[in-house]
Scaffold this motif. Structure first.
Motif, short mmCIF file in Angstrom:
data_model
loop_
_atom_site.label_atom_id
_atom_site.label_comp_id
_atom_site.label_asym_id
_atom_site.label_seq_id
_atom_site.Cartn_x
_atom_site.Cartn_y
_atom_site.Cartn_z
N GLN A 88 18.69 37.15 -28.41
CA GLN A 88 17.43 36.61 -27.88
C GLN A 88 17.22 35.25 -28.51
O GLN A 88 17.48 35.05 -29.69
CB GLN A 88 16.28 37.55 -28.22
CG GLN A 88 14.89 37.08 -27.83
CD GLN A 88 14.22 36.21 -28.89
OE1 GLN A 88 14.41 36.40 -30.08
NE2 GLN A 88 13.47 35.23 -28.46
N LEU A 89 16.75 34.28 -27.71
CA LEU A 89 16.50 32.93 -28.21
C LEU A 89 15.27 32.37 -27.51
O LEU A 89 15.21 32.36 -26.27
CB LEU A 89 17.71 32.02 -27.94
CG LEU A 89 17.56 30.54 -28.26
CD1 LEU A 89 17.35 30.32 -29.76
CD2 LEU A 89 18.78 29.77 -27.77
N THR A 90 14.30 31.92 -28.29
CA THR A 90 13.11 31.26 -27.75
C THR A 90 13.00 29.89 -28.40
O THR A 90 12.99 29.78 -29.62
CB THR A 90 11.83 32.06 -28.07
OG1 THR A 90 11.96 33.37 -27.51
CG2 THR A 90 10.60 31.39 -27.50
N ASP A 141 20.49 27.31 -31.84
CA ASP A 141 21.29 28.54 -31.81
C ASP A 141 22.43 28.45 -32.82
O ASP A 141 22.69 29.39 -33.57
CB ASP A 141 21.82 28.77 -30.40
CG ASP A 141 22.62 30.05 -30.27
OD1 ASP A 141 22.13 31.11 -30.70
OD2 ASP A 141 23.73 29.99 -29.71
N ALA A 144 12.38 27.10 -33.05
CA ALA A 144 13.04 28.21 -32.35
C ALA A 144 13.01 29.47 -33.19
O ALA A 144 12.98 29.42 -34.42
CB ALA A 144 14.48 27.85 -32.02
N THR A 193 24.06 36.05 -30.61
CA THR A 193 22.68 35.84 -30.19
C THR A 193 22.29 36.88 -29.14
O THR A 193 22.98 37.03 -28.13
CB THR A 193 22.51 34.43 -29.58
OG1 THR A 193 23.06 33.48 -30.47
CG2 THR A 193 21.06 34.12 -29.30
N ALA A 239 15.04 33.40 -33.06
CA ALA A 239 16.12 34.13 -32.40
C ALA A 239 16.38 35.45 -33.09
O ALA A 239 16.09 35.62 -34.27
CB ALA A 239 17.41 33.31 -32.40
N THR A 240 16.93 36.36 -32.32
CA THR A 240 17.43 37.63 -32.84
C THR A 240 18.94 37.62 -32.65
O THR A 240 19.43 37.28 -31.56
CB THR A 240 16.83 38.82 -32.07
OG1 THR A 240 15.41 38.75 -32.16
CG2 THR A 240 17.33 40.14 -32.61
#
Length: 127
Positions: free
Chosen positions: A74-76, A53, A118, A72, A120-121
């Motif tokens: 969204q985080l995958t 992140d 990862a 942040t 992320a948006t």
């Protein structure tokens, strides 16, 4: 981004340092210590999530203007193998920068082996 490599905040308190950051990309260095391990003796997944992140947020910051702040939304994180004590590297990069949303990716490597990937948006907010 601070010139001395300090990322500040929570990730800085863990010991993350910015090695590079420019043109939609950032590289963090991190030394995994005993306090970063989970009860199984491997790098805690929450530490990895923080690192990716942070690397992606630093990458977004290289593309923002005065008064713009990435947040942040969204985080995958995909965990590929366990981490252990020692140095690791986190590379974050902007994939797509839109007017309000930015898509990023990050990879974590230790001893030349992938630990995590990862996506992320980030929302770009105005101060």
């Amino acid at each position: 981004m601070a010139d001395d490599g300090d990322v500040g905040g929570f990730a800085g308190g863990l010991g993350a340092r910015v090695r590079e950051g420019d043109d939609g990309a950032a590289v963090l260095d991190f030394e995994v210590r005993d306090e970063h391990l989970n009860p199984a003796g491997t790098l805690h997944g929450g530490v990895l999530a923080t690192l990716v992140d942070t690397a992606m947020g630093q990458a977004v910051r290289t593309t923002t203007g005065e008064g713009e702040v990435p947040a942040t939304s969204q985080l995958t994180v995909t965990y590929l193998r366990p981490g252990k004590p020692g140095p690791l590297e986190v590379r974050g990069r902007v994939r797509t920068r839109g007017e309000h949303l930015t898509i990023c990716e990050a990879d974590v490597e230790q001893e030349g082996r992938a630990l995590a990937h990862a996506v992320a948006t980030f929302a770009v907010l105005q101060r």
